[in-house]
Design an enzyme around this catalytic site. Structure first.
Site, PDB file in Angstrom:
ATOM      1  N   ALA A   1       0.820  -1.210   0.000  1.00 51.70           N
ATOM      2  CA  ALA A   1       0.000   0.000   0.000  1.00 51.70           C
ATOM      3  C   ALA A   1       0.858   1.266   0.000  1.00 51.70           C
ATOM      4  O   ALA A   1       2.013   1.258   0.426  1.00 51.70           O
ATOM      5  CB  ALA A   1      -0.889  -0.009   1.250  1.00 51.70           C
TER       6      ALA A   1
ATOM      7  N   SER B   1      -1.671  -2.667  -4.978  1.00 54.11           N
ATOM      8  CA  SER B   1      -2.555  -2.704  -3.812  1.00 54.11           C
ATOM      9  C   SER B   1      -3.836  -1.926  -4.085  1.00 54.11           C
ATOM     10  O   SER B   1      -3.809  -0.884  -4.741  1.00 54.11           O
ATOM     11  CB  SER B   1      -1.829  -2.088  -2.606  1.00 54.11           C
ATOM     12  OG  SER B   1      -2.743  -1.843  -1.561  1.00 54.11           O
TER      13      SER B   1
ATOM     14  N   TYR C   1      -9.143  -6.011  -1.518  1.00 56.42           N
ATOM     15  CA  TYR C   1      -9.820  -6.252  -0.248  1.00 56.42           C
ATOM     16  C   TYR C   1     -11.297  -6.159  -0.589  1.00 56.42           C
ATOM     17  O   TYR C   1     -11.726  -5.156  -1.155  1.00 56.42           O
ATOM     18  CB  TYR C   1      -9.461  -5.183   0.784  1.00 56.42           C
ATOM     19  CG  TYR C   1      -8.072  -5.321   1.355  1.00 56.42           C
ATOM     20  CD1 TYR C   1      -7.748  -6.422   2.131  1.00 56.42           C
ATOM     21  CD2 TYR C   1      -7.107  -4.353   1.143  1.00 56.42           C
ATOM     22  CE1 TYR C   1      -6.476  -6.562   2.679  1.00 56.42           C
ATOM     23  CE2 TYR C   1      -5.838  -4.479   1.695  1.00 56.42           C
ATOM     24  CZ  TYR C   1      -5.533  -5.585   2.455  1.00 56.42           C
ATOM     25  OH  TYR C   1      -4.280  -5.711   2.991  1.00 56.42           O
TER      26      TYR C   1
ATOM     27  N   THR D   1      -7.014 -10.762  -0.956  1.00 55.87           N
ATOM     28  CA  THR D   1      -6.225 -10.968   0.271  1.00 55.87           C
ATOM     29  C   THR D   1      -7.135 -11.532   1.343  1.00 55.87           C
ATOM     30  O   THR D   1      -8.144 -10.924   1.695  1.00 55.87           O
ATOM     31  CB  THR D   1      -5.587  -9.645   0.717  1.00 55.87           C
ATOM     32  OG1 THR D   1      -4.720  -9.218  -0.330  1.00 55.87           O
ATOM     33  CG2 THR D   1      -4.782  -9.822   1.989  1.00 55.87           C
TER      34      THR D   1
ATOM     35  N   LYS E   1      -4.719 -14.733  -1.824  1.00 53.05           N
ATOM     36  CA  LYS E   1      -3.396 -14.413  -1.259  1.00 53.05           C
ATOM     37  C   LYS E   1      -3.526 -14.440   0.259  1.00 53.05           C
ATOM     38  O   LYS E   1      -4.364 -13.719   0.829  1.00 53.05           O
ATOM     39  CB  LYS E   1      -2.965 -13.021  -1.735  1.00 53.05           C
ATOM     40  CG  LYS E   1      -1.728 -12.453  -1.064  1.00 53.05           C
ATOM     41  CD  LYS E   1      -1.370 -11.102  -1.676  1.00 53.05           C
ATOM     42  CE  LYS E   1      -0.127 -10.494  -1.060  1.00 53.05           C
ATOM     43  NZ  LYS E   1      -0.328  -9.941   0.271  1.00 53.05           N
TER      44      LYS E   1
ATOM     45  N   HIS F   1       1.307 -12.134   4.915  1.00 52.93           N
ATOM     46  CA  HIS F   1       1.241 -10.675   4.818  1.00 52.93           C
ATOM     47  C   HIS F   1       2.548 -10.047   5.330  1.00 52.93           C
ATOM     48  O   HIS F   1       2.540  -8.998   5.978  1.00 52.93           O
ATOM     49  CB  HIS F   1       0.051 -10.172   5.646  1.00 52.93           C
ATOM     50  CG  HIS F   1      -0.648  -8.979   5.072  1.00 52.93           C
ATOM     51  ND1 HIS F   1      -1.860  -9.038   4.465  1.00 52.93           N
ATOM     52  CD2 HIS F   1      -0.292  -7.671   5.035  1.00 52.93           C
ATOM     53  CE1 HIS F   1      -2.234  -7.833   4.089  1.00 52.93           C
ATOM     54  NE2 HIS F   1      -1.286  -6.972   4.409  1.00 52.93           N
TER      55      HIS F   1
ATOM     56  N   ARG G   1       2.668  -9.294   9.101  1.00 52.28           N
ATOM     57  CA  ARG G   1       1.970  -8.089   9.578  1.00 52.28           C
ATOM     58  C   ARG G   1       0.575  -8.388  10.118  1.00 52.28           C
ATOM     59  O   ARG G   1      -0.125  -7.497  10.563  1.00 52.28           O
ATOM     60  CB  ARG G   1       1.845  -7.079   8.427  1.00 52.28           C
ATOM     61  CG  ARG G   1       3.174  -6.564   7.960  1.00 52.28           C
ATOM     62  CD  ARG G   1       3.065  -5.922   6.595  1.00 52.28           C
ATOM     63  NE  ARG G   1       2.430  -4.620   6.554  1.00 52.28           N
ATOM     64  CZ  ARG G   1       3.025  -3.482   6.914  1.00 52.28           C
ATOM     65  NH1 ARG G   1       4.258  -3.499   7.346  1.00 52.28           N
ATOM     66  NH2 ARG G   1       2.394  -2.330   6.804  1.00 52.28           N
TER      67      ARG G   1
ATOM     68  N   GLY H   1       7.210 -13.568   1.375  1.00 55.75           N
ATOM     69  CA  GLY H   1       7.605 -13.405   2.779  1.00 55.75           C
ATOM     70  C   GLY H   1       9.073 -13.701   2.999  1.00 55.75           C
ATOM     71  O   GLY H   1       9.502 -14.849   2.893  1.00 55.75           O
TER      72      GLY H   1
ATOM     73  N   GLY I   1       7.911  -8.016  -1.197  1.00 55.50           N
ATOM     74  CA  GLY I   1       7.209  -6.808  -0.751  1.00 55.50           C
ATOM     75  C   GLY I   1       8.167  -5.691  -0.387  1.00 55.50           C
ATOM     76  O   GLY I   1       8.471  -4.803  -1.188  1.00 55.50           O
TER      77      GLY I   1
HETATM   78  C1  LIG Z   1       4.129  -1.653   3.847  1.00 51.84           C
HETATM   79  C2  LIG Z   1       3.390  -2.874   3.365  1.00 51.84           C
HETATM   80  C3  LIG Z   1       2.136  -2.716   2.815  1.00 51.84           C
HETATM   81  C4  LIG Z   1       1.434  -3.830   2.359  1.00 51.84           C
HETATM   82  N1  LIG Z   1       0.222  -3.644   1.781  1.00 51.84           N
HETATM   83  C5  LIG Z   1      -0.452  -4.711   1.342  1.00 51.84           C
HETATM   84  C6  LIG Z   1      -1.708  -4.537   0.729  1.00 51.84           C
HETATM   85  O1  LIG Z   1      -2.187  -3.434   0.542  1.00 51.84           O
HETATM   86  N2  LIG Z   1      -2.365  -5.652   0.331  1.00 51.84           N
HETATM   87  C7  LIG Z   1      -1.849  -6.908   0.520  1.00 51.84           C
HETATM   88  O2  LIG Z   1      -2.478  -7.894   0.177  1.00 51.84           O
HETATM   89  N3  LIG Z   1      -0.652  -7.096   1.075  1.00 51.84           N
HETATM   90  C8  LIG Z   1       0.059  -6.032   1.481  1.00 51.84           C
HETATM   91  N4  LIG Z   1       1.279  -6.221   2.031  1.00 51.84           N
HETATM   92  C9  LIG Z   1       1.860  -7.575   2.091  1.00 51.84           C
HETATM   93  C10 LIG Z   1       2.687  -7.876   0.835  1.00 51.84           C
HETATM   94  O3  LIG Z   1       1.857  -8.024  -0.286  1.00 51.84           O
HETATM   95  C11 LIG Z   1       3.486  -9.174   0.979  1.00 51.84           C
HETATM   96  O4  LIG Z   1       2.626 -10.212   1.336  1.00 51.84           O
HETATM   97  C12 LIG Z   1       4.619  -9.084   1.976  1.00 51.84           C
HETATM   98  O5  LIG Z   1       5.178  -7.792   1.998  1.00 51.84           O
HETATM   99  C13 LIG Z   1       5.701 -10.094   1.640  1.00 51.84           C
HETATM  100  O6  LIG Z   1       6.710 -10.088   2.594  1.00 51.84           O
HETATM  101  P1  LIG Z   1       8.107  -9.310   2.450  1.00 51.84           P
HETATM  102  O7  LIG Z   1       7.828  -7.879   2.695  1.00 51.84           O
HETATM  103  O8  LIG Z   1       8.931  -9.951   3.529  1.00 51.84           O
HETATM  104  O9  LIG Z   1       8.647  -9.596   1.070  1.00 51.84           O
HETATM  105  C14 LIG Z   1       1.998  -5.128   2.476  1.00 51.84           C
HETATM  106  C15 LIG Z   1       3.278  -5.272   3.023  1.00 51.84           C
HETATM  107  C16 LIG Z   1       3.971  -4.167   3.458  1.00 51.84           C
HETATM  108  C17 LIG Z   1       5.351  -4.348   4.013  1.00 51.84           C
HETATM  109  C1  LIG Z   2      -4.031  -0.626   3.665  1.00 49.77           C
HETATM  110  C2  LIG Z   2      -3.363  -1.649   4.503  1.00 49.77           C
HETATM  111  C3  LIG Z   2      -4.307  -2.634   5.096  1.00 49.77           C
HETATM  112  C4  LIG Z   2      -2.292  -2.218   3.708  1.00 49.77           C
HETATM  113  C5  LIG Z   2      -1.723  -3.466   4.234  1.00 49.77           C
HETATM  114  O1  LIG Z   2      -2.132  -4.524   3.856  1.00 49.77           O
HETATM  115  C6  LIG Z   2      -0.648  -3.426   5.175  1.00 49.77           C
HETATM  116  O2  LIG Z   2      -0.267  -2.351   5.659  1.00 49.77           O
HETATM  117  O3  LIG Z   2      -0.125  -4.506   5.510  1.00 49.77           O
END
Ligand SMILES: Cc1cc2nc3c(=O)[nH]c(=O)nc-3n(C[C@H](O)[C@H](O)[C@H](O)COP(=O)(O)O)c2cc1C
Ligand SMILES: CC(C)CC(=O)C(=O)O
Length: 405
Positions: free
Chosen positions: A89, A116, A140, A166, A269, A293, A296, A325, A347
């Site tokens: 995001a 995203s 989402y 997701t 996902k 995720h 997270r 991941g 990511g």
């Molecule tokens: C700052 C941030 C924002 C993310 N936003 C989304 C999102 O909007 N939608 C989503 O499905 N996953 C989101 N993710 C998860 C990523 O798609 C992904 O699953 C994850 O970052 C993979 O792990 P890595 O950062 O270790 O490569 C986000 C991850 C981060 C770090």
């Molecule tokens: C808009 C948020 C829910 C984005 C996200 O998936 C995240 O920050 O991990």
């Protein structure tokens, strides 16, 4: 002996770890914390990384590795490596060109991009920057089907190849730094895909608000119901609308498939178990991404690399299995493929690349991983993606005991 790298080096940044360190110095605290943190104590985030260290590669020799093909097919497109950019995001927080810079870098490097729902650039602008390079839209599903339907229609029109629903976010994970920093998207950025809906809704909302008795007026985060759950009826912010606790296999996947029609695939996902992988197949999804995720959401959940083998065994190649991941090196890509993944996604490294040098930084990030992966294939003695198998790995337990897989 020729160096495996095909492109010039940035002598200040030769690894993803160095990229992370550069980015950390450039990003403001709110952005750095938001991008880098995991849920709660961050143990799942760390384990995503550590899981790769449990495996070692068994290199084979004397196999003529002069012609290595790192390419992988995705959505009928020849991707330069079996790796895509995961949806993250609000990329304008990292660099003013945000998702546009990422899209241009992906196009140049021939790498699929995930966008995203909560991007700071519209999906149409990203599609235009991508040209014929494929994109997927991360979705989402909101409780208001209208918002989701509009987004799906727009993605179809703009030529997105798939939606990635997701499914690990029925409730938003607890990110303590975000709470402590009282994270807010700066006013000059917009959650672009919803900006129009927002403007339309704002007028209606203000009228409704005035008609409501004072005691029932909403806070900026939305209404809290009797269970202290935020009711996502207010503005679309990620604290309200990213999380939809009502999602279920029965009602939502069927609906989504119908909305997407025959030309846009539906993936899920956030799968972590064999049971859910089988349900995904039963409900007719086109592919799955094993993901937590980026650590997270549910802290204490398995590392994705540890979750992968069970899922692969259950799926038995009926649909593609991707994983994300903790991938920070080309050897990580190799290990994930050896454990049965068809493709991987990254990511945070892309966000670090963006912060470091915008489009150029994302290209650097992808190039480092591509070069490392190619080098790893050659030194492990394999020239084709499809030949990467568990025969190339051993697993080490805590005491250092090595076992074949
Ligand atoms: C700052 C941030 C924002 C993310 N936003 C989304 C999102 O909007 N939608 C989503 O499905 N996953 C989101 N993710 C998860 C990523 O798609 C992904 O699953 C994850 O970052 C993979 O792990 P890595 O950062 O270790 O490569 C986000 C991850 C981060 C770090
Ligand atoms: C808009 C948020 C829910 C984005 C996200 O998936 C995240 O920050 O991990």
């Amino acid at each position: 002996m020729a160096n495996a790298s095909t492109t010039p080096h940035d002598l200040n940044c030769l690894t993803i770890d160095e990229l992370e360190a550069h980015a950390a110095k450039i990003m403001d605290k709110q952005t750095r914390d938001y991008y880098n943190e995991g849920a709660d104590s961050g143990s799942t985030l760390r384990e995503n990384l550590d899981a790769f260290k449990k495996y070692r590669i068994r290199p084979r020799v004397l196999r003529d590795v002069s012609r290595i093909d790192t390419s992988a097919n995705i959505f009928g497109h020849k991707n330069s490596i079996p790796l895509g950019v995961a949806p993250t995001a609000m990329q304008c927080l990292a660099h003013e060109e945000g998702e546009l810079a990422t899209a241009r870098a992906c196009k140049k490097m021939n790498v699929v991009m995930g966008l995203s729902s909560f991007a700071t650039t519209t999906l149409e602008d990203v599609a235009e920057a991508s040209g014929d390079n494929p994109n997927v839209l991360q979705l989402y599903l909101f409780e208001s089907r209208d918002h989701s339907r509009k987004l799906i229609q727009r993605a179809k029109k703009a030529g997105y190849k798939a939606v990635f629903l997701t499914v690990d976010t029925p409730i938003l994970g607890r990110r303590n730094l975000e709470i402590r920093n009282q994270f807010k998207l700066p006013k000059h950025f917009k959650i672009a895909n919803f900006a129009q809906d927002e403007a339309e809704k704002e007028g209606e909302r203000q009228q409704e608000e005035q008609a409501r008795p004072q005691a029932q007026r909403r806070s900026s985060a939305g209404y809290l119901d009797g269970d202290n759950r935020v009711q996502p009826s207010g503005p679309i912010t990620f604290h309200t609308h990213a999380a939809n606790p009502t999602l279920s296999w029965e009602t939502d996947i069927e609906w989504l498939k119908k909305e997407c029609g025959p030309n846009m695939q539906v993936w899920v996902k956030g799968i972590a178990t064999a049971e859910d992988a089988l349900l995904a197949i039963e409900h007719g999804v086109d592919g799955i991404v094993v993901s937590n995720h980026g650590g997270r959401q549910l802290n204490g959940a398995m590392a994705t690399l540890d979750a992968l083998p069970d899922v692969v065994a259950a799926v038995q190649k009926r649909i593609p299995v991707h994983v994300d991941g903790g991938i920070r090196h080309g050897t990580d890509v190799f290990k994930a493929l050896a454990l049965g993944a068809d493709f991987v996604w990254i990511g945070r490294p892309v966000l670090w690349g963006l912060a470091y040098k915008g489009q150029e930084g994302v290209e650097l990030c992808l190039r480092l991983l591509a070069d490392e992966f190619k080098l790893c294939m050659g030194l492990a003695g394999t020239i084709k993606i499809k030949d990467i198998s568990k025969d190339y790995l051993v697993k080490m337990d805590r005491s250092g005991f090595v076992s074949r897989l």
